[in-house]
Design an enzyme around this catalytic site. Structure first.
Site, PDB file in Angstrom:
ATOM      1  CB  VAL A  55      -0.933   0.021   1.235  1.00 16.05           C
ATOM      2  CG1 VAL A  55      -1.791   1.275   1.232  1.00 16.05           C
ATOM      3  CG2 VAL A  55      -1.795  -1.233   1.278  1.00 16.05           C
ATOM      4  CG  HIS A  83       1.734   0.746   6.198  1.00 18.17           C
ATOM      5  ND1 HIS A  83       1.914   1.072   4.855  1.00 18.17           N
ATOM      6  CD2 HIS A  83       1.818  -0.596   6.270  1.00 18.17           C
ATOM      7  CE1 HIS A  83       2.086  -0.039   4.157  1.00 18.17           C
ATOM      8  NE2 HIS A  83       2.042  -1.068   5.001  1.00 18.17           N
ATOM      9  CG  HIS A 129       3.806  -4.024   9.035  1.00 18.44           C
ATOM     10  ND1 HIS A 129       2.710  -4.774   8.678  1.00 18.44           N
ATOM     11  CD2 HIS A 129       4.166  -3.308   7.923  1.00 18.44           C
ATOM     12  CE1 HIS A 129       2.419  -4.531   7.406  1.00 18.44           C
ATOM     13  NE2 HIS A 129       3.275  -3.648   6.942  1.00 18.44           N
TER      14      HIS A 129
END
Length: 105
Positions: A94, A98, A100
């Site tokens: 994506v 972001h 994790h």
């Protein structure tokens, strides 16, 4: 970006298992977990990749770091171990920054 899944989640246009939210950051359980604890910390601002972080974004990044630290301690991962992952290029499925957090294997 209208077709970005993380932007849609941040705007609450797409449902997600949200664990935390403030004006700059949203955290959620990963839809396809790779460990018993697998969550994502995502800036609400669309930042395409790690390399696109600007000086003005540092307040967001600081918030993401502090939130990750809280999740690590809250889940006891500071005692058992954890992995923080930031993907880029072909590894980033994506195109929205972001992070994790995986743990508790």
């Amino acid at each position: 970006m209208s077709n970005c899944i993380f932007c849609q989640i941040a705007k609450r246009e797409v449902p997600a298992d949200v664990l935390y939210e403030d004006e700059k950051i949203i955290a959620l359980n990963d839809l396809h977990p790779q460990a018993p604890i697998h969550l994502l910390v995502v800036p609400k601002k669309h930042i395409p990749t790690f390399l696109d972080i600007q000086d003005a974004d540092m307040v967001i990044i600081e918030g993401m770091i502090k939130l990750m630290q809280r999740f690590i301690i809250k889940n006891g991962l500071d005692k058992t171990g954890y992995r923080l992952i930031i993907n880029g290029g072909s590894y980033q499925h994506v195109p929205h920054l972001h992070w994790h957090l995986l743990g508790d294997r």
